[in-house]
Design an enzyme around this catalytic site. Structure first.
Site, PDB file in Angstrom:
ATOM      1  N   LYS A 120       0.838  -1.202   0.000  1.00 33.97           N
ATOM      2  CA  LYS A 120       0.000   0.000   0.000  1.00 33.97           C
ATOM      3  C   LYS A 120       0.878   1.259   0.000  1.00 33.97           C
ATOM      4  O   LYS A 120       0.670   2.172  -0.790  1.00 33.97           O
ATOM      5  CB  LYS A 120      -0.920  -0.018   1.231  1.00 33.97           C
ATOM      6  N   ASP A 138      -6.449   1.245   0.459  1.00 38.27           N
ATOM      7  CA  ASP A 138      -6.505   1.507   1.899  1.00 38.27           C
ATOM      8  C   ASP A 138      -7.916   1.190   2.386  1.00 38.27           C
ATOM      9  O   ASP A 138      -8.732   0.640   1.654  1.00 38.27           O
ATOM     10  CB  ASP A 138      -6.088   2.953   2.205  1.00 38.27           C
TER      11      ASP A 138
END
Ligand code: SF4
Length: 210
Positions: A120, A138
């Site tokens: 991420k 996210d």
């Protein structure tokens, strides 16, 4: 959501958020990476408050190592998990200088070899720093992809792979920001603001909560 609807969805989001960008404040790619690491389980606002003072003193990997772990901790102790984050940032900086001459690799897999940098973080970094058309999954992106059935999936990686296929090319560089802003301000986790939502007619979820 069908392909044509997904295009309309992003067009409407862009109208709602005409200047979509990351809300973290940073000076250069190095400070961006530091801010992204600090932002885990913390608000961008909280991170910006902590880094405003930090970045007056520290803008490069060398300056960070000169500040040291104890020094950095003092600046970020208002944030969740500040001890772990401090350690990660110092370790990441050491490896960046030792193995990469202080320059971040512009490659998703290679970036993840840096301590504290997961998929991420690497996706957000490459997208924000260099405009790569990558979408980091996210909590907001994961929720919206499933809630609106844009790219339903059980894991962030599954959602990321599906988003790659369904998000129109022209929206890929900004899709991450549009989804985060939409999730942060309108389609919130609890009490989504359906009454002011610009994509309510496309939403398979609103029926269930009205
Ligand atoms: S209608 Fe409500 S649930 Fe659906 S996208 Fe809009 S804010 Fe989210």
């Amino acid at each position: 959501m069908k392909k044509a609807e997904i295009k309309i969805f992003f067009e409407r989001l862009l109208k709602e958020f005409p200047n979509p960008k990351c809300e973290l404040e940073f000076i250069n790619p190095y400070t961006l990476m530091v801010s992204i690491i600090l932002s885990a389980q913390a608000t961008d606002k909280g991170v910006n408050k902590a880094t405003a003072a930090l970045y007056k003193q520290v803008q490069t990997p060398e300056q960070m190592l000169a500040l040291g772990e104890d020094g950095l901790r003092e600046y970020v102790k208002s944030l969740n998990y500040y001890n772990n984050k401090t350690r990660s940032i110092i370790r990441m900086t050491e490896v960046l200088l030792k193995d990469y001459k202080g320059q971040f690799p512009k490659d998703l897999e290679e970036l993840q070899k840096l301590p504290g940098v997961g998929r991420k973080t690497a996706n957000v970094f490459l997208n924000v720093a260099y405009g790569y058309p990558l979408i980091a999954v996210d909590t907001h992106v994961f929720r919206l992809a499933n809630r609106l059935k844009i790219a339903p999936g059980q894991t962030p990686l599954e959602v990321e792979e599906k988003l790659k296929k369904v998000v129109p090319e022209e929206f890929k560089p900004i899709a991450q920001h549009l989804l985060v802003l939409f999730g942060r301000y309108i389609c919130k986790a609890t009490h989504p603001k359906c009454n002011v939502c610009p994509v309510r007619d496309l939403c398979p979820y609103s029926e269930k909560i009205l």
